[in-house]
Design a protein around this motif. Structure first.
Motif, PDB file in Angstrom:
ATOM      1  N   GLY A  73     -35.255 -34.687  17.389  1.00  0.00           N
ATOM      2  CA  GLY A  73     -34.911 -35.317  18.554  1.00  0.00           C
ATOM      3  C   GLY A  73     -34.181 -34.279  19.726  1.00  0.00           C
ATOM      4  O   GLY A  73     -34.111 -34.649  20.765  1.00  0.00           O
ATOM      5  N   VAL A  74     -33.870 -32.952  19.065  1.00  0.00           N
ATOM      6  CA  VAL A  74     -33.452 -32.170  20.051  1.00  0.00           C
ATOM      7  C   VAL A  74     -34.467 -30.914  20.430  1.00  0.00           C
ATOM      8  O   VAL A  74     -35.413 -30.629  19.560  1.00  0.00           O
ATOM      9  CB  VAL A  74     -32.210 -31.313  19.186  1.00  0.00           C
ATOM     10  CG1 VAL A  74     -31.625 -30.312  20.005  1.00  0.00           C
ATOM     11  CG2 VAL A  74     -30.945 -32.293  18.913  1.00  0.00           C
ATOM     12  N   ALA A 117     -25.682 -23.438  20.530  1.00  0.00           N
ATOM     13  CA  ALA A 117     -25.708 -24.770  19.756  1.00  0.00           C
ATOM     14  C   ALA A 117     -25.444 -24.693  18.329  1.00  0.00           C
ATOM     15  O   ALA A 117     -25.432 -25.935  17.781  1.00  0.00           O
ATOM     16  CB  ALA A 117     -27.302 -25.358  20.171  1.00  0.00           C
ATOM     17  N   THR A 118     -25.566 -23.725  17.705  1.00  0.00           N
ATOM     18  CA  THR A 118     -25.266 -23.549  16.230  1.00  0.00           C
ATOM     19  C   THR A 118     -23.817 -23.043  16.165  1.00  0.00           C
ATOM     20  O   THR A 118     -23.704 -22.925  14.798  1.00  0.00           O
ATOM     21  CB  THR A 118     -26.364 -22.557  15.821  1.00  0.00           C
ATOM     22  OG1 THR A 118     -26.197 -21.300  16.224  1.00  0.00           O
ATOM     23  CG2 THR A 118     -27.866 -22.973  15.990  1.00  0.00           C
ATOM     24  N   GLY A 119     -23.081 -23.180  17.078  1.00  0.00           N
ATOM     25  CA  GLY A 119     -21.847 -22.489  16.862  1.00  0.00           C
ATOM     26  C   GLY A 119     -20.719 -23.800  16.468  1.00  0.00           C
ATOM     27  O   GLY A 119     -21.284 -24.768  16.271  1.00  0.00           O
ATOM     28  N   ASP A 131     -31.985 -17.612  18.080  1.00  0.00           N
ATOM     29  CA  ASP A 131     -33.180 -17.842  17.308  1.00  0.00           C
ATOM     30  C   ASP A 131     -33.508 -19.301  16.886  1.00  0.00           C
ATOM     31  O   ASP A 131     -33.177 -19.943  15.924  1.00  0.00           O
ATOM     32  CB  ASP A 131     -32.727 -16.908  15.817  1.00  0.00           C
ATOM     33  CG  ASP A 131     -33.823 -16.982  14.953  1.00  0.00           C
ATOM     34  OD1 ASP A 131     -34.917 -17.419  15.409  1.00  0.00           O
ATOM     35  OD2 ASP A 131     -33.713 -16.433  13.990  1.00  0.00           O
ATOM     36  N   PRO A 132     -34.290 -19.748  17.896  1.00  0.00           N
ATOM     37  CA  PRO A 132     -34.569 -21.084  17.613  1.00  0.00           C
ATOM     38  C   PRO A 132     -35.388 -21.601  16.287  1.00  0.00           C
ATOM     39  O   PRO A 132     -35.230 -22.741  16.107  1.00  0.00           O
ATOM     40  CB  PRO A 132     -35.617 -21.361  18.985  1.00  0.00           C
ATOM     41  CG  PRO A 132     -35.114 -20.250  19.796  1.00  0.00           C
ATOM     42  CD  PRO A 132     -34.887 -19.153  19.173  1.00  0.00           C
ATOM     43  N   ALA A 133     -36.183 -20.797  15.755  1.00  0.00           N
ATOM     44  CA  ALA A 133     -36.830 -20.998  14.546  1.00  0.00           C
ATOM     45  C   ALA A 133     -35.854 -21.232  13.397  1.00  0.00           C
ATOM     46  O   ALA A 133     -36.163 -22.033  12.622  1.00  0.00           O
ATOM     47  CB  ALA A 133     -37.985 -19.920  14.391  1.00  0.00           C
ATOM     48  N   ARG A 134     -34.550 -20.675  13.399  1.00  0.00           N
ATOM     49  CA  ARG A 134     -33.900 -20.737  12.380  1.00  0.00           C
ATOM     50  C   ARG A 134     -32.697 -21.747  12.874  1.00  0.00           C
ATOM     51  O   ARG A 134     -31.591 -21.552  12.134  1.00  0.00           O
ATOM     52  CB  ARG A 134     -33.429 -19.642  11.924  1.00  0.00           C
ATOM     53  CG  ARG A 134     -34.403 -18.500  11.427  1.00  0.00           C
ATOM     54  CD  ARG A 134     -34.001 -17.137  11.114  1.00  0.00           C
ATOM     55  NE  ARG A 134     -32.898 -17.100  10.103  1.00  0.00           N
ATOM     56  CZ  ARG A 134     -32.237 -16.185   9.606  1.00  0.00           C
ATOM     57  NH1 ARG A 134     -32.552 -14.925  10.238  1.00  0.00           N
ATOM     58  NH2 ARG A 134     -31.458 -16.264   8.663  1.00  0.00           N
ATOM     59  N   ALA A 135     -32.706 -22.290  13.874  1.00  0.00           N
ATOM     60  CA  ALA A 135     -31.631 -23.243  14.302  1.00  0.00           C
ATOM     61  C   ALA A 135     -30.907 -24.315  13.392  1.00  0.00           C
ATOM     62  O   ALA A 135     -29.765 -24.646  13.510  1.00  0.00           O
ATOM     63  CB  ALA A 135     -31.555 -23.711  15.881  1.00  0.00           C
ATOM     64  N   THR A 187     -32.137 -19.004  23.905  1.00  0.00           N
ATOM     65  CA  THR A 187     -30.813 -18.552  24.906  1.00  0.00           C
ATOM     66  C   THR A 187     -31.336 -17.725  26.054  1.00  0.00           C
ATOM     67  O   THR A 187     -31.066 -18.051  27.191  1.00  0.00           O
ATOM     68  CB  THR A 187     -29.631 -18.022  24.276  1.00  0.00           C
ATOM     69  OG1 THR A 187     -29.428 -18.897  23.349  1.00  0.00           O
ATOM     70  CG2 THR A 187     -28.644 -17.692  25.384  1.00  0.00           C
ATOM     71  N   ALA A 188     -32.102 -16.839  25.749  1.00  0.00           N
ATOM     72  CA  ALA A 188     -32.621 -15.604  26.845  1.00  0.00           C
ATOM     73  C   ALA A 188     -33.552 -16.362  27.791  1.00  0.00           C
ATOM     74  O   ALA A 188     -33.704 -15.795  28.889  1.00  0.00           O
ATOM     75  CB  ALA A 188     -33.365 -14.477  25.942  1.00  0.00           C
TER      76      ALA A 188
END
Length: 276
Positions: free
Chosen positions: A41-42, A7-9, A32-36, A47-48
């Protein structure tokens, strides 16, 4: 719920915006969800973990799963995901067994077909405009754009156009069962790209043609696998002096494709020269 992988691509990030604007629920996967840094709203998940509860549609990017696509696609099948939109590649049309990009994406498409889900395979042709970011540091520091094939031509795609194609495939039934091949709106050589970057930034950029061995060593230092480096060299050699066939997005999106100059203008700070 629409699940967006990677999602950050370059493509998935603007796709998230498109889906939110359409009022859809989005779960975005990041290593790394904390740094996404994704919008409010998302729902952001790792990913793992690959959480599939409530998910009806998936945007699938192979780069998000370096261990391979087999396991995540199998989990999506088991979870009953109804639709899978995959970022594939026009390289699937090249039957050269040495073209590992084509081999990998043919296997991805075959596996998704086996799930029985509704599917769309997006096959961007002409490369991503974002590959110009490989020049960013050199352009900022010394105004040079190095590449081994001055006259190799492609039709670079703005990532927002690819995201818009993905959104259409996820939000409508127009592309179910399809494998649209689409390109950017203009055929450009790599020296053209360097010139356009200079024109947009107002800071002249000099194209520097590398030897094949110089390019090989530079790409290996950048972490590109050896087999991919050799595939790159073979591919670009075939493109020298050959205008790229244009496959417009106009009929899909109802507007012209975004140009490389527009892409540069949106990323202009990546190429501004460093001042002291």
């Amino acid at each position: 719920m629409i699940l967006v992988t990677g999602a950050t691509g370059h493509v998935a990030r603007p796709l998230v915006n498109e889906l939110l604007a359409a009022g859809r629920k989005v779960r975005a996967l990041s290593r790394d969800p904390a740094r996404a840094g994704l919008p409010d709203g998302v729902e952001v998940a790792a990913t793992a973990d690959l959480p599939l509860d409530g998910v009806t549609s998936v945007f699938f990017v192979t780069a998000a799963f370096p261990q391979g696509h087999e396991e995540p696609i199998g989990k999506m099948q088991a979870a009953g995901v109804r639709r899978i939109v995959a970022l594939s590649s026009y390289s699937v049309l090249d039957d050269d067994p040495k073209n590992m990009i084509g081999v990998k994406h043919r296997e991805l498409e075959r596996r998704i077909d086996e799930t029985g889900a509704e599917r769309t395979f997006l096959r961007p042709a002409g490369g991503f405009a974002a590959t110009a970011l490989e020049w960013a540091e050199r352009i900022r520091t010394d105004g040079i754009a190095p590449f081994p094939f001055k006259d190799a031509q492609t039709a670079p795609l703005h990532e927002r156009d690819i995201a818009a194609m993905a959104a259409r495939a996820l939000l409508t039934d127009d592309l179910v069962g399809e494998a649209p091949l689409f390109s950017g709106p203009e055929s450009l050589s790599y020296s053209d790209r360097a010139r356009i970057i200079g024109e947009v930034t107002g800071e002249p950029v000099r194209f520097a043609e590398l030897s094949h061995d110089e390019a090989r060593q530079e790409w290996l230092r950048a972490g590109i696998p050896a087999h991919a480096v050799e595939a790159r060299l073979r591919m670009f050699a075939k493109l020298v002096g050959r205008p790229h066939e244009i496959s417009p997005v106009d009929s899909y999106l109802g507007r012209p494709g975004l140009t490389f100059a527009q892409w540069v203008a949106e990323h202009i700070n990546s190429f501004r020269k460093v001042t002291t």
